[in-house]
Design a protein around this motif. Structure first.
Motif, mmCIF file in Angstrom:
data_model
loop_
_atom_site.group_PDB
_atom_site.id
_atom_site.type_symbol
_atom_site.label_atom_id
_atom_site.label_comp_id
_atom_site.label_asym_id
_atom_site.label_seq_id
_atom_site.Cartn_x
_atom_site.Cartn_y
_atom_site.Cartn_z
ATOM 1 N N ARG A 172 0.873 -1.543 0.273
ATOM 2 C CA ARG A 172 0.135 0.083 -0.217
ATOM 3 C C ARG A 172 1.060 1.251 -0.264
ATOM 4 N N GLU A 175 2.475 1.451 -3.419
ATOM 5 C CA GLU A 175 1.665 2.459 -4.409
ATOM 6 C C GLU A 175 1.602 3.781 -4.235
ATOM 7 N N ILE A 176 1.528 4.435 -2.781
ATOM 8 C CA ILE A 176 1.335 6.134 -2.910
ATOM 9 C C ILE A 176 2.467 6.951 -2.434
ATOM 10 N N SER A 177 3.378 5.808 -2.171
ATOM 11 C CA SER A 177 5.362 6.338 -3.331
ATOM 12 C C SER A 177 5.053 6.200 -4.862
ATOM 13 N N ALA A 178 4.568 5.996 -5.203
ATOM 14 C CA ALA A 178 4.571 5.754 -6.777
ATOM 15 C C ALA A 178 3.903 7.061 -7.020
ATOM 16 N N SER A 179 2.358 7.177 -6.630
ATOM 17 C CA SER A 179 1.515 8.706 -7.377
ATOM 18 C C SER A 179 2.485 10.147 -6.597
ATOM 19 N N SER A 180 2.227 10.353 -5.623
ATOM 20 C CA SER A 180 2.516 11.641 -5.113
ATOM 21 C C SER A 180 2.777 12.037 -3.395
ATOM 22 N N THR A 183 -0.881 13.262 1.543
ATOM 23 C CA THR A 183 -1.112 14.291 1.380
ATOM 24 C C THR A 183 -0.568 15.044 2.345
ATOM 25 N N HIS A 205 -8.658 13.639 2.421
ATOM 26 C CA HIS A 205 -7.761 12.949 1.667
ATOM 27 C C HIS A 205 -6.550 11.978 2.606
ATOM 28 N N GLU A 209 -6.025 8.005 2.434
ATOM 29 C CA GLU A 209 -4.376 6.921 2.036
ATOM 30 C C GLU A 209 -4.384 6.245 2.972
#
Length: 519
Positions: A172, A175-180, A183, A205, A209
Motif C-alpha cells: 500500500r 503504491e502511494i509513493s509511486a503516485s505523489s 497528502t 484525503h 490514504e
C-alpha cells in the motif's frame, strides 16, 4: 534459449564445471556443493535457459522493494545481458555459465527473503541471535516444484501472520509513493470534533490514504465519521486518542511515505532474523516501544507493557528458549549492592537481614549471615569474597525480580522479571539488575500462555501466588523469548501501529543495509 538446451550439452557442461577442482567465482563457489547436488540429481533439468522463469526472476529483482528488499542489491542488468547473450550463443560453456549465474543469484535472493540481508551480529556484536541460514538445495527444489517465482515466494518467505500483514502494508505504501506521496496537512492549532477548518479537506484525503476513510469530500467540517477516523489514526501513530486533530497527529501524518516504507521494510528484515524453529511460539519484546506481544504462528494473542532495564545501555537483541517460570524467585545479590546498600546493616545486625529473606552460601554450603566478620569489611575488600561466597534474597517485597521470573536457556544474556506497575516517566533503571533485563508489567495473565498447560494448577496461579512460595513451572515446548526493536508492528486487533525510533535502531539497520557490498 528453448528446451533444446539440454540436447546441446548445456546441462552436461554445467555438471562438468561444478565437478572441476578449480575454484569458481565466489557467487557460485559459496554454495557450490548444493548447486552441484541439484544439477547432478537424476532427472535434473536447466532452470533458467528454458521457459519464462528467467524473465520472471529479472522482474522480481527489479521490483524487490515489494518484498522489503532493495533492487540495487541485485545485478539484474548483468543477468539480463547474460540471458540476451545466451539466446544467440551456441557455445555450451557460455550458456552453462549463464545458468549457474542465475542459480547463484537466485540463492542470494532466497537467502535474503528467508534469513535476512545482514546478520544481527553486524549491528550487535554481543547479540545472541542465531544466524538464520537457508538450505540452498531445498530452495532450488522448492523453486522447481513451485514452477513460478510468485508461488515460490509465497511459500518461502516467513510464514506468519505478522509478516504477511506488514507486506500488505508495504504494498500500500509503495503504491502511494509511486503516485505523489502522502497528502500534506498544514500544521496549526487543535481542530475539535464538530469544528470547521480549511485544513479538514486535506486531512480527509490523508485519512483515505491510510484506509481510515472510504472517501474524502471538500467539506471543512470535522464530522463524526472523520473524528472517528482521526481517533483511529491517533491509535495507529501512537498518539493520545481524543478524536481531535492535534499538532502531534499532524506531525505523524506528515512523516514522508519513504520513511514509513523504511520502517516496514526494516520490521520485515528483523522478522527474517528469527530462525524458523523459533517462529511458532514467541514472547516478543519490542524494546523501542516498551511493548510485548505473545505470538502463536505470527498471530497476536496478548500484548502489554515491557520495559528495558536502563534502556540507554540495554543493547539486547536475541532469541532464546524459555525453559520455565519461577514464582517468587530468588535473587542473586550483586556484590555492588551488598557493599553500597547492605553493608552498614550487616555490620549493625545481620540477623535482621536474615529475617527479611537474605541468606548466604559459601563454597556451596549455606552459612548464617552472622558467620562472617562484617564489621571488618569495606566495600573494597568485599570483592575478595566474590569467588567463594554468594548472597541471595528469597521471594519478598524487597526482591527486585517481583512475583515471578523467567528461566531462560542463556540467562546471562537476558533476564525477564515482574514489574508491578509502569515506571514513572516510562523509564526503568535498576543498576543492580543485569543490563539485559526486561520488566513485564502486570504479566500474570501472560503466564497462562507461557506455562505448560498440563502442570498449571486447576485453580489458576492466583492461589499459588497468594502463598508466597517459591515454585517453578516448566514452559511450553518450543517457546522462545525474542527481543528486538520494531518501530512498526501488528497489534492484537490485527491493525498496524507505527512508533518511534528513540535509540536510532532503524538508522543503524538502514546504514548496515546500505553498506552491504554490491554484487
Amino acid at each position: 534459449m528453448t528446451g533444446s538446451a539440454n540436447a546441446n550439452g548445456v546441462l552436461e557442461e554445467v555438471r562438468r564445471t561444478l565437478a572441476q577442482p578449480e575454484r569458481l567465482p565466489l557467487v557460485v563457489e559459496k554454495r557450490r556443493t548444493a548447486i552441484r547436488d541439484f544439477y547432478a540429481a537424476d532427472g535434473a533439468t536447466l532452470l533458467w535457459l528454458q521457459g519464462s522463469l528467467s524473465e520472471d526472476f529479472l522482474t522480481v529483482l527489479q521490483t524487490a522493494s515489494r518484498e522489503g528488499l532493495r533492487p540495487e542489491d541485485y545485478p539484474a542488468e548483468v543477468l539480463m545481458a547474460a540471458l540476451d547473450d545466451a539466446e544467440d550463443l551456441q557455445d555450451p560453456v557460455d550458456a552453462a555459465w549463464t545458468e549457474l549465474l542465475f542459480t547463484a543469484q537466485f540463492l542470494d535472493f532466497a537467502s535474503d527473503l528467508r534469513a535476512g540481508r545482514v546478520s544481527p551480529r553486524v549491528l550487535y556484536p554481543d547479540a545472541y541471535m542465531p544466524r538464520n541460514a537457508i538450505d540452498a538445495l531445498e530452495a532450488l527444489a522448492r523453486l522447481e516444484e513451485a514452477g513460478s517465482l510468485g508461488a515460490f515466494i509465497e511459500t518461502w518467505q516467513p510464514q506468519d501472520d505478522t509478516y504477511r500483514r506488514l507486506k500488505g502494508e508495504l504494498a500500500r505504501l509503495l503504491e502511494i509513493s509511486a503516485s505523489s506521496g502522502f497528502t500534506y496537512v498544514e500544521p496549526g492549532e487543535v481542530i475539535r470534533a464538530g469544528q470547521s477548518d480549511d485544513r479538514v479537506p486535506a486531512l480527509k484525503h490523508r485519512l483515505v490514504e491510510d484506509g481510515l476513510l472510504s472517501e474524502a469530500s471538500g467539506q471543512k467540517l470535522l464530522d463524526k465519521r472523520t473524528a472517528f477516523a482521526v481517533a483511529q489514526a491517533q491509535q495507529r501513530y501512537g498518539q493520545p486518542v481524543s478524536a481531535d486533530l492535534t499538532p502531534g497527529l499532524v506531525r505523524a501524518l506528515n512523516i514522508p511515505v519513504d520513511r514509513r516504507i523504511e520502517q516496514v521494510s526494516n520490521a520485515m528484515e528483523r522478522i527474517r532474523w528469527i530462525p524458523n524453529e523459533y517462529a511458532r511460539l514467541q514472547l516478543f519484546i519490542n524494546k523501542g516501544e516498551n511493548r510485548f506481544v505473545f505470538l502463536e504462528n505470527g498471530r497476536v494473542l496478548q500484548d502489554g507493557r515491557a520495559y528495558a532495564n536502563c534502556p540507554d545501555r540495554n543493547h539486547t537483541t536475541l532469541a532464546t528458549t524459555i525453559e520455565a517460570v519461577t514464582l517468587y524467585p530468588t535473587w542473586q545479590v550483586p556484590f555492588d549492592y551488598l557493599g553500597q546498600e547492605l553493608l552498614t546493616r550487616l555490620q549493625k545486625d545481620p540477623d535482621e537481614l536474615a529475617s527479611e529473606g537474605y541468606y548466604l552460601r559459601r563454597k556451596g554450603a549455606d552459612v548464617p549471615l552472622s558467620a562472617l566478620p562484617w564489621r571488618e569489611a569495606t566495600p573494597r575488600n568485599l570483592k575478595r569474597l566474590e569467588d567463594e561466597t554468594t548472597l541471595y534474597l528469597s521471594g519478598s517485597d524487597q526482591n527486585p525480580l517481583g512475583r515471578y521470573a523467567y528461566r531462560l536457556r542463556r540467562e546471562q544474556k537476558l533476564s525477564l522479571f515482574d514489574l508491578s506497575e509502569a515506571p514513572e516517566g516510562d523509564t526503568f533503571c535498576n543498576p543492580y539488575l543485569p543490563k539485559s533485563a526486561f520488566g513485564i508489567v502486570d504479566g500474570l495473565n501472560l503466564l497462562d500462555h507461557i506455562i505448560e498447560p498440563r502442570v498449571l494448577p486447576t485453580g489458576g496461579l492466583a492461589p499459588r501466588i497468594d502463598r508466597n512460595e517459591t515454585v517453578t513451572f516448566p514452559a511450553r515446548g518450543g517457546l522462545m523469548a525474542v527481543v528486538s526493536h520494531q518501530s512498526v508492528w501488528v497489534q492484537r486487533q490485527g491493525t498496524i501501529r507505527f512508533g518511534n525510533d528513540p535509540y536510532l535502531e532503524d538508522a543503524r539497520l538502514t546504514s548496515a543495509l546500505s553498506g552491504r557490498p554490491k554484487p
